[in-house]
Motif scaffolding. Structure first.
Motif, PDB file in Angstrom:
ATOM      1  N   MET A   1       0.846  -1.200   0.000  1.00 33.07           N
ATOM      2  CA  MET A   1       0.000   0.000   0.000  1.00 33.07           C
ATOM      3  C   MET A   1       0.881   1.249   0.000  1.00 33.07           C
ATOM      4  N   LYS A   2       0.567   2.185  -0.886  1.00 39.01           N
ATOM      5  CA  LYS A   2       1.361   3.401  -0.974  1.00 39.01           C
ATOM      6  C   LYS A   2       1.119   4.312   0.232  1.00 39.01           C
ATOM      7  N   THR A   3       2.161   5.047   0.586  1.00 37.79           N
ATOM      8  CA  THR A   3       2.051   6.055   1.625  1.00 37.79           C
ATOM      9  C   THR A   3       1.083   7.145   1.172  1.00 37.79           C
ATOM     10  N   LYS A   4       0.290   7.659   2.096  1.00 34.03           N
ATOM     11  CA  LYS A   4      -0.702   8.687   1.784  1.00 34.03           C
ATOM     12  C   LYS A   4      -0.126  10.076   2.072  1.00 34.03           C
ATOM     13  N   VAL A   5      -0.367  10.994   1.135  1.00 28.55           N
ATOM     14  CA  VAL A   5       0.106  12.365   1.284  1.00 28.55           C
ATOM     15  C   VAL A   5      -0.990  13.316   0.812  1.00 28.55           C
ATOM     16  N   ALA A   6      -1.316  14.296   1.645  1.00 38.66           N
ATOM     17  CA  ALA A   6      -2.220  15.374   1.221  1.00 38.66           C
ATOM     18  C   ALA A   6      -1.379  16.566   0.799  1.00 38.66           C
ATOM     19  N   VAL A   7      -1.885  17.330  -0.161  1.00 34.34           N
ATOM     20  CA  VAL A   7      -1.135  18.461  -0.701  1.00 34.34           C
ATOM     21  C   VAL A   7      -2.079  19.652  -0.856  1.00 34.34           C
ATOM     22  N   VAL A   8      -1.595  20.823  -0.475  1.00 35.01           N
ATOM     23  CA  VAL A   8      -2.341  22.069  -0.671  1.00 35.01           C
ATOM     24  C   VAL A   8      -1.492  22.999  -1.519  1.00 35.01           C
ATOM     25  N   VAL A   9      -1.990  23.366  -2.704  1.00 40.29           N
ATOM     26  CA  VAL A   9      -1.248  24.241  -3.611  1.00 40.29           C
ATOM     27  C   VAL A   9      -2.119  25.412  -4.021  1.00 40.29           C
ATOM     28  N   GLY A  10      -1.520  26.326  -4.765  1.00 44.74           N
ATOM     29  CA  GLY A  10      -2.251  27.480  -5.256  1.00 44.74           C
ATOM     30  C   GLY A  10      -1.341  28.681  -5.326  1.00 44.74           C
ATOM     31  N   ILE A 296     -13.613  20.332   1.432  1.00 44.02           N
ATOM     32  CA  ILE A 296     -12.201  20.025   1.209  1.00 44.02           C
ATOM     33  C   ILE A 296     -11.787  18.832   2.072  1.00 44.02           C
ATOM     34  N   LEU A 297     -12.231  18.841   3.315  1.00 46.14           N
ATOM     35  CA  LEU A 297     -11.919  17.743   4.235  1.00 46.14           C
ATOM     36  C   LEU A 297     -12.493  16.432   3.716  1.00 46.14           C
ATOM     37  N   ASP A 298     -13.727  16.467   3.253  1.00 49.04           N
ATOM     38  CA  ASP A 298     -14.363  15.261   2.720  1.00 49.04           C
ATOM     39  C   ASP A 298     -13.641  14.748   1.469  1.00 49.04           C
ATOM     40  N   PHE A 299     -13.185  15.680   0.637  1.00 47.33           N
ATOM     41  CA  PHE A 299     -12.458  15.278  -0.577  1.00 47.33           C
ATOM     42  C   PHE A 299     -11.184  14.537  -0.212  1.00 47.33           C
ATOM     43  N   ILE A 300     -10.401  15.077   0.709  1.00 46.23           N
ATOM     44  CA  ILE A 300      -9.141  14.439   1.080  1.00 46.23           C
ATOM     45  C   ILE A 300      -9.386  13.102   1.755  1.00 46.23           C
ATOM     46  N   ALA A 301     -10.331  13.083   2.688  1.00 41.88           N
ATOM     47  CA  ALA A 301     -10.626  11.835   3.404  1.00 41.88           C
ATOM     48  C   ALA A 301     -11.105  10.756   2.453  1.00 41.88           C
ATOM     49  N   GLY A 302     -11.918  11.149   1.458  1.00 38.04           N
ATOM     50  CA  GLY A 302     -12.420  10.183   0.499  1.00 38.04           C
ATOM     51  C   GLY A 302     -11.338   9.700  -0.446  1.00 38.04           C
TER      52      GLY A 302
END
Length: 306
Positions: A1-10, A296-302
């Motif tokens: 299983m790949k490591t999970k990473v969240a990213v915030v850009v802009g 945004i939270l739901d998107f990342i969690a999903g």
């Protein structure tokens, strides 16, 4: 299983720092800086670096890790960011990369070699201005220091080639890196992009520059200038390079401040273009009246099945 990473850009000034802290608090995460200028110590106000109060809320990594006179490349960032991703994951936390330097972030997330990477127009512009101010010989000496093999192949008077070679060296694209087989994702990622109406964003940028001036940006830049750092990579960042021209007597202070605002607006536009073409970003409107943290939270969690 790949490591999970969240990213915030802009783009700059859109609100990435605040969102990153909110997400880290909600998702038991730790933040990895994804801004090229914030790796440098003593560049605080002009880089909109996270405050001590904000840093106390959530652990932040890859901030203030090198002195302003030291070179730091995208290859350096790639190595250090991957180390932090692993360390944060090992602690049972979610790594969250927050920043606007797309090249750094993409290099960290993908099996990415440096010969095929995009160009860095902001750095090239800064080098061109440096050559105009101090002469092309200064750039050639810098190239000799950073990549002597490349310098041997270029005549010192060929300013365009010297600048291009320096651009590669400073971003980690020089030095004989292996050809890319194409970027392959190393992690399971959820990439959130913040955007807003351009007029609103530009107004925020103008206000933020004024706030930086009020907070002491001029003195911060003068301290760096007095240390003889005008030729260093770190102070080619917007906010410092313009004030250095003011200290050199090339610009009045109002002209320098106006130029900081203009260059920051142009940089924000380039950031948006880059992210829209280079990374799989899911965009959210960051206007105060429209931003919806729960979405945004739901998107990342999903996306990451958290």
């Amino acid at each position: 299983m790949k490591t999970k990473v969240a990213v915030v850009v802009g783009p700059t000034a859109v609100g990435k720092t605040a969102l990153g802290i909110q997400l880290a608090q909600a998702l038991s995460g730790e933040i990895i800086n994804g801004d090229a200028s914030q790796v440098y110590r003593d560049l605080n106000i002009g880089t909109a670096k996270v405050t001590k109060e904000e840093a106390a809320l959530i652990p932040h990594h890859l901030i203030d890790i090198v002195p302003p006179e030291a070179p730091f490349t995208v290859a350096d960032y790639q190595q250090k960011a991957r180390q932090e991703i692993q360390a944060i994951t090992d602690r049972g936390k979610l790594p969250i990369i927050v920043g606007g330097t797309g090249l750094y972030i993409k290099a960290a997330l993908y099996d990415y070699r440096f010969d095929d990477q995009g160009e860095d127009p902001e750095l090239r512009e800064a080098l061109s201005e440096w050559a105009k101010r101090e002469g092309h010989e200064v750039l050639y000496r810098k190239l000799l220091d950073m990549d002597p093999k490349a310098a041997e192949k270029i005549h010192p008077n060929n300013v365009k080639r010297v600048i291009r070679a320096l651009e590669k060296a400073m971003s980690g694209k020089g030095g004989g890196h292996a050809p890319s087989a194409g970027p392959v994702p190393l992690y399971e990622t959820a990439v959130v992009g913040l955007t807003m109406d351009r007029t609103d964003l530009y107004n925020r940028i103008n206000r933020r520059v004024d706030e930086m001036i009020d907070k002491g940006l001029i003195q911060e830049a003068k301290d760096l200038y007095d240390r003889g750092l005008s030729g260093c990579q770190s102070v080619q960042s917007i906010g410092y390079k313009e004030l250095f021209r003011y200290f050199d007597g090339e610009l009045t202070l109002p002209e320098a401040i106006s130029l900081i605002k203009r260059n920051t607006r142009r940089f924000a536009k380039r950031q948006m273009t880059w992210f829209r073409h280079q990374m799989p970003v899911t965009w959210f409107d960051a206007s105060e009246a429209k931003i919806n943290f729960s979405k945004i939270l739901d998107f990342i969690a999903g996306k990451l099945t958290l």
